[in-house]
Design a protein around this motif. Structure first.
Motif, short mmCIF file in Angstrom:
data_model
loop_
_atom_site.label_atom_id
_atom_site.label_comp_id
_atom_site.label_asym_id
_atom_site.label_seq_id
_atom_site.Cartn_x
_atom_site.Cartn_y
_atom_site.Cartn_z
N ILE A 99 0.65 -1.64 0.41
CA ILE A 99 0.66 0.03 -0.09
C ILE A 99 1.08 1.23 0.33
O ILE A 99 1.03 2.34 -0.49
N THR A 134 1.50 4.14 -3.63
CA THR A 134 0.58 5.28 -2.94
C THR A 134 1.70 6.66 -3.15
O THR A 134 1.91 7.17 -3.62
N SER A 135 2.81 6.05 -1.97
CA SER A 135 3.98 7.06 -2.68
C SER A 135 5.10 7.01 -4.05
O SER A 135 5.02 8.06 -3.85
N LEU A 162 2.23 9.23 -5.94
CA LEU A 162 2.37 11.03 -5.77
C LEU A 162 3.65 11.35 -6.01
O LEU A 162 3.98 12.19 -6.72
N PHE A 199 4.56 7.13 4.30
CA PHE A 199 4.08 7.62 3.41
C PHE A 199 5.06 9.02 3.01
O PHE A 199 5.13 9.29 1.89
N THR A 219 7.38 9.12 0.21
CA THR A 219 6.68 9.62 -0.98
C THR A 219 8.30 10.83 -0.85
O THR A 219 9.29 11.92 -2.52
#
Length: 257
Positions: free
Chosen positions: A65, A69-70, A73, A132, A136
């Motif tokens: 996950i 997600t990171s 972005l 996260f 990122t």
């Protein structure tokens, strides 16, 4: 021995050096015993992995996950940042370029400590969200410079032709620039996923209670001895990585065709 035979010999030895540990890993994932002594073929460690390793799969899910997600972005920010640095002139552009290099050259432990201090200063609760944000942060420069390398080969005359045909700046970005940069964007996205899944040091500093990713969980397991379950999981990850690499190669060939 002539140069050709010497080069071939060195190549074979290098391949053996790199891939023999993987072969041993696969073999011991099928070993019936827990130690290094061979006790016959058995699939019980795969059975234990899938049926009795809930915490391991939870940490694996957290890693997936956070990685997706990171990476998503950081790919968006890194791509737009690369386009801005390559084509636009603005104040302090050179300083921004220099700052973008820092996460690439700074040791992970320094980034981990600095992010921990930042989160503590602003009283940000450590957990999946802090991991996260950290992932990122260190992924953005990698995506940025991968896309920048693609931009250096970009023919700006194509964009000028789009403007001559009446395209707006937004249309030129979405219909001309981004499709042309897509191989670099995909490469940056996959690189970000790999770095996120692999990271241990930075995650170790910014992870909170109950938010262990896969590297952290494996580290906690190794403290009490290496379990053959880790071997089984490693084999599955290797197979998944090989499959992803092969599929990505086909996707990139399709994009470039």
């Amino acid at each position: 021995m002539n140069k050709k035979k010497f080069s071939m010999t060195m190549f074979i030895l290098t391949i053996i050096f790199f891939y023999l540990p993987l072969v041993v890993l696969v073999a011991y994932s099928l070993n019936g015993g827990r130690g290094v002594a061979w006790e016959g073929f058995s699939g019980k460690w795969y059975e234990e992995l899938f049926l009795h390793s809930e915490r391991l799969w939870t940490s694996f899910r957290y890693s997936i996950i956070i990685a997706l997600t990171s990476a998503g972005l950081s790919t968006v920010i890194g791509t737009l940042g690369a386009i801005a640095l390559h084509w636009y002139n603005f104040k302090h552009k050179k300083y921004l370029q220099v700052i973008s290099y820092l996460p690439l050259v700074l040791p992970d432990i320094i980034m981990g400590v600095s992010l921990l201090i930042l989160f503590s200063t602003v009283k940000f609760k450590l957990g999946l969200m802090s991991i996260f944000l950290a992932h990122t942060t260190f992924n953005i420069p990698f995506v940025l410079f991968i896309v920048l390398s693609r931009l250096h080969e970009f023919d700006f005359a194509v964009v000028e032709a789009a403007y001559d045909l009446g395209a707006t700046e937004r249309q030129a970005l979405t219909k001309v620039i981004l499709p042309t940069l897509m191989p670099g964007i995909v490469s940056g996205f996959l690189m970000a996923i790999t770095l996120s899944l692999d990271d241990f040091v930075i995650t170790f500093f910014v992870a909170g209670p109950g938010s262990s990713t896969l590297p952290l969980h494996i580290y906690s397991m190794i403290k009490f001895g290496v379990s053959p379950v880790i071997n089984a999981l490693s084999v599955i990850l290797i197979a998944g990585t090989v499959g992803l690499a092969l599929s990505t190669k086909k996707i990139q060939k399709y994009m470039l065709s």
